[in-house]
Design an enzyme around this catalytic site. Sequence first.
Site, PDB file in Angstrom:
ATOM      1  N   ASP A  63      19.735 -15.433  11.324  1.00  0.00           N
ATOM      2  CA  ASP A  63      18.749 -16.237  10.592  1.00  0.00           C
ATOM      3  C   ASP A  63      18.455 -17.456  11.453  1.00  0.00           C
ATOM      4  O   ASP A  63      19.324 -18.317  11.635  1.00  0.00           O
ATOM      5  CB  ASP A  63      19.333 -16.657   9.240  1.00  0.00           C
ATOM      6  CG  ASP A  63      18.361 -17.501   8.424  1.00  0.00           C
ATOM      7  OD1 ASP A  63      17.373 -18.014   8.996  1.00  0.00           O
ATOM      8  OD2 ASP A  63      18.595 -17.660   7.218  1.00  0.00           O
ATOM      9  N   SER A 144       0.732 -19.687  18.373  1.00  0.00           N
ATOM     10  CA  SER A 144      -0.523 -19.233  17.767  1.00  0.00           C
ATOM     11  C   SER A 144      -1.651 -20.147  18.220  1.00  0.00           C
ATOM     12  O   SER A 144      -1.429 -21.344  18.439  1.00  0.00           O
ATOM     13  CB  SER A 144      -0.410 -19.297  16.248  1.00  0.00           C
ATOM     14  OG  SER A 144      -1.681 -19.134  15.656  1.00  0.00           O
ATOM     15  N   TYR A 159       2.080 -24.670   9.107  1.00  0.00           N
ATOM     16  CA  TYR A 159       2.088 -23.641  10.155  1.00  0.00           C
ATOM     17  C   TYR A 159       1.459 -24.182  11.436  1.00  0.00           C
ATOM     18  O   TYR A 159       2.008 -24.025  12.531  1.00  0.00           O
ATOM     19  CB  TYR A 159       1.325 -22.414   9.658  1.00  0.00           C
ATOM     20  CG  TYR A 159       1.330 -21.244  10.613  1.00  0.00           C
ATOM     21  CD1 TYR A 159       2.458 -20.436  10.753  1.00  0.00           C
ATOM     22  CD2 TYR A 159       0.200 -20.937  11.366  1.00  0.00           C
ATOM     23  CE1 TYR A 159       2.461 -19.360  11.631  1.00  0.00           C
ATOM     24  CE2 TYR A 159       0.198 -19.855  12.242  1.00  0.00           C
ATOM     25  CZ  TYR A 159       1.332 -19.071  12.364  1.00  0.00           C
ATOM     26  OH  TYR A 159       1.334 -17.995  13.233  1.00  0.00           O
ATOM     27  N   LYS A 163       3.335 -24.762  15.135  1.00  0.00           N
ATOM     28  CA  LYS A 163       2.989 -24.080  16.391  1.00  0.00           C
ATOM     29  C   LYS A 163       2.627 -25.097  17.482  1.00  0.00           C
ATOM     30  O   LYS A 163       2.934 -24.893  18.654  1.00  0.00           O
ATOM     31  CB  LYS A 163       1.867 -23.065  16.161  1.00  0.00           C
ATOM     32  CG  LYS A 163       2.276 -21.893  15.245  1.00  0.00           C
ATOM     33  CD  LYS A 163       3.484 -21.124  15.760  1.00  0.00           C
ATOM     34  CE  LYS A 163       3.736 -19.841  14.975  1.00  0.00           C
ATOM     35  NZ  LYS A 163       4.913 -19.083  15.447  1.00  0.00           N
TER      36      LYS A 163
HETATM   37  N1  LIG Z   1       0.019 -11.583  12.941  1.00  0.00           N
HETATM   38  C1  LIG Z   1      -0.820 -12.429  13.537  1.00  0.00           C
HETATM   39  O1  LIG Z   1      -2.055 -12.280  13.459  1.00  0.00           O
HETATM   40  C2  LIG Z   1      -0.279 -13.592  14.335  1.00  0.00           C
HETATM   41  C3  LIG Z   1      -1.207 -14.455  14.949  1.00  0.00           C
HETATM   42  C4  LIG Z   1      -0.735 -15.515  15.709  1.00  0.00           C
HETATM   43  C5  LIG Z   1       0.629 -15.707  15.850  1.00  0.00           C
HETATM   44  N2  LIG Z   1       1.515 -14.851  15.220  1.00  0.00           N
HETATM   45  C6  LIG Z   1       2.944 -15.099  15.434  1.00  0.00           C
HETATM   46  O2  LIG Z   1       3.565 -13.895  15.829  1.00  0.00           O
HETATM   47  C7  LIG Z   1       4.942 -13.883  15.388  1.00  0.00           C
HETATM   48  C8  LIG Z   1       5.238 -12.612  14.628  1.00  0.00           C
HETATM   49  O3  LIG Z   1       4.331 -12.539  13.546  1.00  0.00           O
HETATM   50  P1  LIG Z   1       4.124 -11.229  12.658  1.00  0.00           P
HETATM   51  O4  LIG Z   1       2.679 -11.144  12.390  1.00  0.00           O
HETATM   52  O5  LIG Z   1       4.851 -10.076  13.235  1.00  0.00           O
HETATM   53  O6  LIG Z   1       4.842 -11.720  11.305  1.00  0.00           O
HETATM   54  P2  LIG Z   1       5.536 -10.906  10.114  1.00  0.00           P
HETATM   55  O7  LIG Z   1       5.037  -9.523  10.052  1.00  0.00           O
HETATM   56  O8  LIG Z   1       5.375 -11.790   8.922  1.00  0.00           O
HETATM   57  O9  LIG Z   1       7.072 -10.880  10.565  1.00  0.00           O
HETATM   58  C9  LIG Z   1       7.781 -12.075  10.637  1.00  0.00           C
HETATM   59  C10 LIG Z   1       9.179 -11.780  11.107  1.00  0.00           C
HETATM   60  O10 LIG Z   1       9.892 -13.022  11.175  1.00  0.00           O
HETATM   61  C11 LIG Z   1      11.104 -12.853  10.465  1.00  0.00           C
HETATM   62  N3  LIG Z   1      11.639 -14.127   9.980  1.00  0.00           N
HETATM   63  C12 LIG Z   1      11.063 -15.054   9.191  1.00  0.00           C
HETATM   64  N4  LIG Z   1      11.921 -16.066   8.967  1.00  0.00           N
HETATM   65  C13 LIG Z   1      13.052 -15.771   9.632  1.00  0.00           C
HETATM   66  C14 LIG Z   1      14.307 -16.417   9.793  1.00  0.00           C
HETATM   67  N5  LIG Z   1      14.588 -17.591   9.191  1.00  0.00           N
HETATM   68  N6  LIG Z   1      15.251 -15.848  10.591  1.00  0.00           N
HETATM   69  C15 LIG Z   1      14.998 -14.667  11.199  1.00  0.00           C
HETATM   70  N7  LIG Z   1      13.854 -13.980  11.061  1.00  0.00           N
HETATM   71  C16 LIG Z   1      12.887 -14.537  10.279  1.00  0.00           C
HETATM   72  C17 LIG Z   1      10.761 -11.893   9.347  1.00  0.00           C
HETATM   73  O11 LIG Z   1      11.946 -11.370   8.784  1.00  0.00           O
HETATM   74  P3  LIG Z   1      11.996 -10.727   7.286  1.00  0.00           P
HETATM   75  O12 LIG Z   1      11.526  -9.306   7.421  1.00  0.00           O
HETATM   76  O13 LIG Z   1      13.425 -10.845   6.901  1.00  0.00           O
HETATM   77  O14 LIG Z   1      11.077 -11.558   6.426  1.00  0.00           O
HETATM   78  C18 LIG Z   1       9.942 -10.877  10.140  1.00  0.00           C
HETATM   79  O15 LIG Z   1      10.809 -10.044  10.874  1.00  0.00           O
HETATM   80  C19 LIG Z   1       5.111 -15.158  14.573  1.00  0.00           C
HETATM   81  O16 LIG Z   1       5.656 -16.163  15.375  1.00  0.00           O
HETATM   82  C20 LIG Z   1       3.689 -15.517  14.182  1.00  0.00           C
HETATM   83  O17 LIG Z   1       3.545 -16.896  13.899  1.00  0.00           O
HETATM   84  C21 LIG Z   1       1.085 -13.812  14.472  1.00  0.00           C
END
Ligand SMILES: NC(=O)c1ccc[n+]([C@@H]2O[C@H](COP(=O)([O-])OP(=O)(O)OC[C@H]3O[C@@H](n4cnc5c(N)ncnc54)[C@H](OP(=O)(O)O)[C@@H]3O)[C@@H](O)[C@H]2O)c1
Length: 236
Positions: A63, A144, A159, A163
């Site tokens: 975590d 991001s 958020y 970032k």
């Molecule tokens: N998707 C987009 O369009 C987008 C755009 C720009 C940037 N990003 C960045 O890309 C990264 C991944 O995003 P995603 O879209 O794959 O998000 P996601 O599908 O919401 O997945 C988030 C992941 O982070 C984990 N997490 C959250 N809090 C945590 C903690 N305290 N300790 C350990 N793990 C934790 C979640 O675990 P659980 O399964 O346990 O909740 C999940 O595995 C992030 O940094 C996000 O800000 C995403």
Amino acid sequence: MSAATPNRVALVTGGNRGIGFAACRKLAGLGYTVLLASRDRMRGVRAAEQLQQLGSVLPVTLDVAAPDAGDTLRRVIAANGGRLDALINNAAILIDENRRILDADFGDLQRTLETNVYGSLRLAQAAIPIMRKQGYGRIVNVSSEMGQLAGMGDDSPAYRLSKTGLNSVTTMLAAATRSDNILVNSCCPGWVRTDMGGLQASLTPEEGADTPVWLATLPDGGPTGGFFQSRRAIAW
Ligand SMILES: NC(=O)c1ccc[n+]([C@@H]2O[C@H](COP(=O)([O-])OP(=O)(O)OC[C@H]3O[C@@H](n4cnc5c(N)ncnc54)[C@H](OP(=O)(O)O)[C@@H]3O)[C@@H](O)[C@H]2O)c1
């Protein structure tokens, strides 16, 4: 990887789903031993099981918001051979999409910074001494474009601030490691179809993982202290 290259080890936070899971898949395909980190043990075990036919993918419980996350990382690395070549700080939360800066909630700010900024910094602080000893390391902070000062909006204040803060952490860590063959970079994965990005997003998780994995596997002499999207430098 050549025969002379040590068996490289990568740890990906939030590796159980979304972009983190896709990054684990790519790194396993490249021959890395992958430590797939998740905060929920069983979610990590199930995710790692899906990738095990590709190579060595080991679930680890981590975590990133826990104050002792750095100790956990050190313990995990010591128990798995002592190497850590690449750390992808991918885990993050987005909990204030419906707020604006003028009504930013300080509880949301605190929770978001704990996970998205302090979590990444804690793990980097634990990883860098290990990487220094090896004379090799790559740290990728998955940021991001919502954190870009150039073109900042007023929604999702916690958020966005997290970032921007994470990008600042990147530049400070790069300054601290410039002579160590440790490359520290931020990236934006693009708009990706995950739980966070939603169904309308333009990229698959595999496409979103491309730049993070590229940065995690940069050759010696590659860029450090930069911010990248689609493998190109972008404005802070
Ligand atoms: N998707 C987009 O369009 C987008 C755009 C720009 C940037 N990003 C960045 O890309 C990264 C991944 O995003 P995603 O879209 O794959 O998000 P996601 O599908 O919401 O997945 C988030 C992941 O982070 C984990 N997490 C959250 N809090 C945590 C903690 N305290 N300790 C350990 N793990 C934790 C979640 O675990 P659980 O399964 O346990 O909740 C999940 O595995 C992030 O940094 C996000 O800000 C995403």
